[in-house]
Design an enzyme around this catalytic site. Structure first.
Site, PDB file in Angstrom:
ATOM      1  N   ARG A  99       0.888  -1.105  -0.074  1.00  0.00           N
ATOM      2  CA  ARG A  99      -0.012  -0.075   0.021  1.00  0.00           C
ATOM      3  C   ARG A  99       0.715   1.226   0.118  1.00  0.00           C
ATOM      4  NH1 ARG A  99       0.567  -2.642   4.827  1.00  0.00           N
ATOM      5  NH2 ARG A  99      -0.014  -1.688   6.701  1.00  0.00           N
ATOM      6  N   CYS A 108      -6.423  21.634   4.473  1.00  0.00           N
ATOM      7  CA  CYS A 108      -7.530  21.108   5.341  1.00  0.00           C
ATOM      8  C   CYS A 108      -8.454  22.020   5.581  1.00  0.00           C
ATOM      9  CB  CYS A 108      -6.970  20.694   6.589  1.00  0.00           C
ATOM     10  SG  CYS A 108      -5.454  19.456   6.339  1.00  0.00           S
ATOM     11  N   CYS A 112      -5.697  21.169  12.860  1.00  0.00           N
ATOM     12  CA  CYS A 112      -5.948  20.684  14.220  1.00  0.00           C
ATOM     13  C   CYS A 112      -4.289  21.054  14.879  1.00  0.00           C
ATOM     14  CB  CYS A 112      -5.795  19.006  14.253  1.00  0.00           C
ATOM     15  SG  CYS A 112      -7.186  18.519  13.107  1.00  0.00           S
ATOM     16  N   ARG A 117       1.555  16.277  10.491  1.00  0.00           N
ATOM     17  CA  ARG A 117       2.044  17.093   9.323  1.00  0.00           C
ATOM     18  C   ARG A 117       2.120  18.211   9.394  1.00  0.00           C
ATOM     19  NH1 ARG A 117      -0.442  12.409   5.846  1.00  0.00           N
ATOM     20  NH2 ARG A 117       1.052  10.894   5.852  1.00  0.00           N
ATOM     21  N   ASP A 277       1.936  11.715  17.779  1.00  0.00           N
ATOM     22  CA  ASP A 277       3.281  11.788  17.345  1.00  0.00           C
ATOM     23  C   ASP A 277       4.190  12.971  18.010  1.00  0.00           C
ATOM     24  OD1 ASP A 277       2.976   9.835  15.614  1.00  0.00           O
ATOM     25  OD2 ASP A 277       1.541  10.948  14.517  1.00  0.00           O
ATOM     26  N   ASP A 314       3.219   5.360  15.676  1.00  0.00           N
ATOM     27  CA  ASP A 314       4.174   5.485  14.380  1.00  0.00           C
ATOM     28  C   ASP A 314       5.541   5.692  14.757  1.00  0.00           C
ATOM     29  OD1 ASP A 314       4.555   5.670  11.412  1.00  0.00           O
ATOM     30  OD2 ASP A 314       2.525   6.483  11.296  1.00  0.00           O
ATOM     31  N   LYS A 321       3.895   1.625  11.528  1.00  0.00           N
ATOM     32  CA  LYS A 321       3.081   1.710  12.855  1.00  0.00           C
ATOM     33  C   LYS A 321       3.381   0.182  13.776  1.00  0.00           C
ATOM     34  CE  LYS A 321      -0.245   4.459  10.632  1.00  0.00           C
ATOM     35  NZ  LYS A 321       0.405   4.467   9.250  1.00  0.00           N
TER      36      LYS A 321
HETATM   37  C1  LIG Z   1      -0.118   4.563   8.197  1.00  0.00           C
HETATM   38  C2  LIG Z   1       0.402   4.479   6.854  1.00  0.00           C
HETATM   39  C3  LIG Z   1      -0.353   3.441   6.144  1.00  0.00           C
HETATM   40  C4  LIG Z   1      -1.527   2.771   6.425  1.00  0.00           C
HETATM   41  O1  LIG Z   1      -1.223   1.864   7.588  1.00  0.00           O
HETATM   42  P1  LIG Z   1      -2.681   0.791   8.033  1.00  0.00           P
HETATM   43  O2  LIG Z   1      -1.592   0.147   9.048  1.00  0.00           O
HETATM   44  O3  LIG Z   1      -2.453  -0.019   6.853  1.00  0.00           O
HETATM   45  O4  LIG Z   1      -3.587   1.736   8.259  1.00  0.00           O
HETATM   46  C5  LIG Z   1       0.176   3.217   5.015  1.00  0.00           C
HETATM   47  N1  LIG Z   1       1.404   3.826   4.657  1.00  0.00           N
HETATM   48  C6  LIG Z   1       1.865   4.937   5.278  1.00  0.00           C
HETATM   49  C7  LIG Z   1       3.303   5.589   4.765  1.00  0.00           C
HETATM   50  C8  LIG Z   1       1.387   5.330   6.462  1.00  0.00           C
HETATM   51  O5  LIG Z   1       2.092   6.240   7.301  1.00  0.00           O
HETATM   52  S1  SF4 Z   2      -4.534  16.079  11.643  1.00  0.00           S
HETATM   53 FE1  SF4 Z   2      -3.449  17.509  10.227  1.00  0.00          FE
HETATM   54  S2  SF4 Z   2      -3.885  16.594   8.036  1.00  0.00           S
HETATM   55 FE2  SF4 Z   2      -5.528  15.904   9.373  1.00  0.00          FE
HETATM   56  S3  SF4 Z   2      -7.203  17.199   9.242  1.00  0.00           S
HETATM   57 FE3  SF4 Z   2      -5.954  17.920  10.899  1.00  0.00          FE
HETATM   58  S4  SF4 Z   2      -4.507  19.684  10.368  1.00  0.00           S
HETATM   59 FE4  SF4 Z   2      -5.382  18.293   8.515  1.00  0.00          FE
END
Ligand SMILES: *Cc1c(COP(=O)(O)O)cnc(C)c1O
Ligand code: SF4
Length: 351
Positions: A99, A108, A112, A117, A277, A314, A321
């Protein structure tokens, strides 16, 4: 009675927040320093959910900037989850074989204050269009191991239905892409954007579409938010939850339980609870992992099995994760001991 006029537009500056009665006039100067670093946006839907004058309000705490954001700790990181370490082309983060993330927008509807990020998102950033989008899609097309594409950002639900539909169709046209997952806060933060046409645009033949809904407190589920979630579920999309465990927002078992019930009642399957994070200027939101484990363990037994999100961290540096909840199993092969939800330990007679 609420004396404030309903907000007609998104609040974007400390001056806007003062005018709306959300922060005292004396705080504006200091908050200008915060605003110079990190974007502010509070939609009318979120403004309506805030209880003004309540310093402990869990909605206000998530969105109203605070001077504490100027306190940057040595262990905090500009790229806390290591996106940059796994970005083969602009807009793609490919950390796990099966993935990849596709980051198509930087903006956004709300910002938040704990965002992981926060150094990357904001209204100034360009969305991925034209040649850059084509290059990102070409990367996905050339990697047959990628069966799931996760649209994130920023918040990809700020796209128009036409663009969201276009991206969905282009991804669905790639043979090995079977799953499209959107991560969004729009259904609670700006629910009117989720029109029936938008929900329909997320579906395409040959792919299953999942939507991960970000919410952190049961009070984010306004009548309009519930209606938006119903439009998504009725359109045949599978909804899963995504929350952050945050000090002063949802860091006790009853508040977290109410949040998980709110998801479930609105056909959103609890999926993830993220430990906060190490994003810059967010130490006031962090709790210890031991506290997190205690809170999450209290959900087990108290709530339906449908209501148990996985508690994850993470790992800084881009290592992905890891589940960090308490373990229930100890011992070894042939001599296991398993703990029940009350904490009592039982031998498991294997064999
Ligand atoms: C969080 C994340 C995902 C998704 O992880 P899942 O465990 O499938 O929810 C995929 N790629 C990256 C780079 C991520 O940070
Ligand atoms: S957590 Fe960050 S990326 Fe997600 S909706 Fe809030 S401001 Fe946007």
């Amino acid at each position: 009675m609420d004396a404030r006029a309903p907000a007609a537009r998104t609040l974007r500056t400390p001056g806007d927040l003062v005018a709306a009665g959300l922060v005292p006039a004396g705080a504006a100067r200091e908050l200008d320093r915060v605003a110079a670093r990190y974007a502010i946006a509070i939609t009318p839907a979120i403004t309506a959910a805030i209880r003004p004058g309540d310093d402990a309000d869990p909605i206000a705490r998530q969105f109203i900037p605070s001077r504490q954001e100027l306190d940057i700790r040595p262990n905090e990181l500009a790229d806390p989850i290591g996106d940059e370490a796994h970005a083969p082309v602009e807009g793609i983060v490919h950390r796990y074989p099966d993935r990849a993330l596709l980051k198509i927008v930087h903006a956004c509807p709300v910002y938040c204050r704990f965002c992981f990020r926060r150094e990357m998102v904001g209204p100034g950033g360009k969305s991925l269009t034209g040649a850059k989008l084509a290059a990102a899609l070409a990367y996905i097309a050339a990697q047959p191991a990628i069966r799931e594409v996760i649209l994130t950002g920023g918040d990809p639900f700020i796209l128009t239905a036409r663009r969201a539909g276009g991206i969905t169709r282009r991804l669905a046209a790639i043979d090995h892409v079977k799953i499209i997952r959107w991560h969004t806060r729009v259904p609670v933060a700006d629910p009117e954007r989720v029109t029936p046409a938008f929900a329909k645009a997320l579906r395409a033949k040959g792919v299953a579409t999942y939507v991960a809904i970000h919410a952190n407190h049961a009070r984010e589920f306004s009548a309009a938010a519930k209606a938006a979630l119903a439009r998504l579920a009725d359109a045949g999309l599978v909804l899963v939850s995504q929350s952050v465990l945050l000090r002063g927002v949802n860091d006790d078992p009853e508040t977290l339980a109410d949040l998980m019930r709110a998801f479930l009642d609105n056909r959103v399957m609890p999926y993830r609870l993220n430990h906060p994070d190490l994003a810059p200027g967010t130490s006031h939101f962090r709790l210890s992992i031991a506290e997190g484990q205690r809170i999450v363990a209290a959900l087990r037994g108290r709530l339906s099995g449908l209501c148990q999100p996985e508690y994850v961290l993470d790992i800084p540096g881009g290592h992905g994760k890891a589940p960090i909840g308490r373990g229930y199993l100890s011992g070894r092969d042939g001599a296991w001991e398993v703990k029940d939800y009350r904490g009592d330990v039982h031998a498991y007679p294997e064999g």
